[in-house]
Design an enzyme around this catalytic site. Structure first.
Site, PDB file in Angstrom:
ATOM      1  CB  CYS A 160     -19.751 -71.128  25.183  1.00 42.21           C
ATOM      2  SG  CYS A 160     -18.197 -72.043  24.900  1.00 42.21           S
ATOM      3  CG  HIS A 166     -17.530 -71.987  29.570  1.00 39.47           C
ATOM      4  ND1 HIS A 166     -18.499 -72.127  28.607  1.00 39.47           N
ATOM      5  CD2 HIS A 166     -18.071 -71.173  30.528  1.00 39.47           C
ATOM      6  CE1 HIS A 166     -19.578 -71.463  28.950  1.00 39.47           C
ATOM      7  NE2 HIS A 166     -19.344 -70.867  30.124  1.00 39.47           N
ATOM      8  CG  ASP A 182     -21.580 -68.745  31.858  1.00 32.72           C
ATOM      9  OD1 ASP A 182     -21.616 -69.214  30.705  1.00 32.72           O
ATOM     10  OD2 ASP A 182     -21.091 -69.368  32.825  1.00 32.72           O
TER      11      ASP A 182
END
Length: 578
Positions: free
Chosen positions: A360, A491, A512
């Site tokens: 991520c 995250h 996201d």
């Protein structure tokens, strides 16, 4: 029948003899046999009988009888007296061993009755005794014998000691021979000693000391045994505690190793390979499950190898045109929104089979870089760049470490990212952009500032960031501000704008990397539904992590400023709000 060796009195049993000796010869007062006069001493009683009762009967027989009753009348009985005392002591010991107190009381009571009967018959006995004595000698000799016996000093029946007065003799017998009678008297001057351990009464201090020493020796022996048992028990307890401590340490060490290995796997530092190995492995799984034909596997593998060779992302996870689609939507719909601020143009990148679960941070950097590459203000510092692939981004961060950026962070990741699945965060994004001469800074929202764990300060800061270009009257404001990198535990995401509702509440617009391309494609439709924006909109109640960090871009750096920031990053600290 038993006869008293002192006075000649005859009794039927040993208990009566004991009582007779105790009452008549030890404790009883002298009582006149004629008028029952008492309370006088021996000499006074003799004088009383001579003067008052001389004519009532034969005085010689009575005096001799009185003297015989009290102390004995002949010298040849002295030896028998001591023997009698010993026999009496033995009888008293044998008869009173079990219940001395009760026996003594009963003996005294019975003997008192016998004693009263004895004096009632004393006159007759005196006559008989006188008659027997007249057969042996004349009256003159009897009178002299009586007088001599009557006034002879009292003699101890046990040791033969002679005292002048009866009271002295009684004191002597009570003090010196109380142990023979085995009955301690109240007026005895000899001290008594109680054993402090068992309560035994001793009349001798040395005997008591020996008795107590025996107690102490016994206790010492028992204590030594108990100490040995206690030492053995303490040793076993110490061994058990040591074994328990060793077991706990071993268990704690094993748990720490497992936790560390878990963290290594979680953050991609377990030497299980990086992007390339994971991509190939996952594609093989897809082939084995029948969801990917072998031809597709080989085609993708070839594309991946080409992308890794040139260091440029293949663009298969990219979605473009999102800002334009949002602008249209807010112009035509969203009646509940008072105003919305949007970042500069940005592309969305999502995770692929090669970086799923750990990529991520890299994908958010690709989004941020895609916006900077489309902004002319950063052409000088980013000239000739394209969106790099993940292994290339890892190589760029390693180069920044080699330049001297963030040595502490480099050591935590072992100065190596290529070939690993190591996570990166806000610090790595900051030094990577700084090494590219992009001016940015980190803001740390290290605790919640609102009710229920919310972060209103974070929302206010982002609103000020996007609205700093000036007040505008339009509903949709397309700013020149780049997106914001947003990091929290586990995250990271990219903030591309913020809404202000008509009720003055704020809502962030977030991209996201975990959202696949097919979901992002729904935003590109002409008639975008409000439900499609649900995955982008994040209200204050949706962001409740304990801590947030953001990386905000502010422009380009000169070479001198880059050097200054590199030096500052060696003691790296983030701005904390509040």
């Amino acid at each position: 029948m038993l006869s008293c060796d002192i006075c000649g009195e005859t009794v039927t049993s040993e208990p009566d003899m004991k009582a007779h000796l105790l009452i008549v010869h030890m404790e009883n007062e002298i009582i006149c046999p004629f008028c029952k006069l008492s309370g006088v001493n021996y000499d006074e009683m003799c004088f009383h009988i001579e003067t008052t009762h001389f004519e009532q009967n034969t005085l010689e027989g009575n005096f001799e009888r009185i003297n015989t009753v009290q102390y004995g009348t002949s010298d040849n009985k002295k030896d028998n007296t001591l023997q009698c005392g010993t026999e009496v002591n033995s009888s008293i010991h044998s008869g009173c061993a079990s219940h001395p107190k009760n026996s003594a009381q009963s003996l005294i009571k019975d003997s008192t009755l016998k004693h009263e009967a004895f004096y009632s018959e004393n006159l007759t006995e005196s006559r008989k005794f006188l008659t027997s004595r007249e057969k042996q000698s004349d009256l003159t000799e009897i009178k002299g014998s009586i007088y001599e016996t009557t006034y002879s000093p009292p003699e101890c029946p046990f040791c033969g000691k002679i005292e002048e007065h009866r009271e002295d003799m009684e004191t002597h017998v009570k003090t010196k021979h109380a142990n023979l009678l085995d009955i301690p008297l109240e007026d005895c001057d000899q001290p008594l000693y109680d054993c402090p351990i068992c309560g035994l009464i001793c009349t001798n201090y040395h005997i008591l000391q020996e008795h107590v020493d025996l107690h102490l020796e016994e206790n010492s022996f028992q204590q030594a045994g108990m100490d040995r048992v206690q030492c053995s028990g303490d040793l076993q307890l110490a061994q058990q505690l040591q074994q328990e401590e060793d077991r706990k340490r071993s268990e704690e060490s094993r748990r720490e190793i497992e936790e560390f290995q878990k963290l290594q796997r979680q953050y991609g530092l377990d030497n299980s390979g990086g992007y390339k190995q994971q991509q190939l492995r996952n594609m093989e799984i897809e082939v084995n499950r029948g969801r990917m034909p072998p031809s597709e596997f080989h085609r993708r593998k070839a594309d991946m190898m080409e992308s890794l060779a040139i260091g440029i992302d293949d663009g298969k996870t990219k979605t473009s045109g999102i800002i334009e689609a949002l602008h249209r939507y807010y112009q035509n719909a969203a009646t509940d929104v008072r105003r919305v601020w949007l970042s500069s143009v940005v592309d969305h990148f999502h995770s692929s089979l090669g970086d799923k679960g750990w990529g991520c941070g890299y994908r958010n950097f690709q989004m941020l870089l895609s916006s900077l590459l489309q902004n002319d203000a950063y052409n000088d510092c980013l000239k000739g760049m394209s969106i790099p692939c993940i292994p290339k981004i890892q190589s760029m961060i390693e180069d920044a470490w080699k330049e001297g950026f963030d040595p502490q962070g480099a050591s935590q990741l072992n100065n190596r990212l290529q070939g690993t699945k190591a996570w990166i965060g806000a610090c790595e994004i900051y030094i990577l952009l700084t090494s590219l001469r992009v001016k940015c800074h980190i803001v740390d929202f290290h605790k919640s500032t609102g009710p229920l764990g919310t972060h209103p300060c974070l929302f206010e800061w982002i609103l000020n960031y996007y609205s700093s270009e000036g007040e505008v009257s339009s509903k949709v404001v397309c700013t020149s501000k780049p997106p914001i990198y947003l990091q929290h535990q586990g995250h990271s995401r990219t903030v591309i704008g913020i809404e202000e509702k008509r009720n003055r509440t704020l809502c962030l617009l977030i991209l996201d990397p975990g959202c696949p391309s097919r979901e992002m494609q729904k935003l590109l439709k002409q008639d975008v539904e409000a439900s499609s924006l649900k995955q982008l909109r994040k209200s204050m109640g949706n962001l409740k992590h304990k801590q947030y960090q953001i990386v905000a871009v502010e422009g380009a750096l000169s070479p001198v400023e880059k050097v200054a920031r590199r030096q500052a990053s060696q003691v790296f600290t983030a701005e904390k709000i509040p």
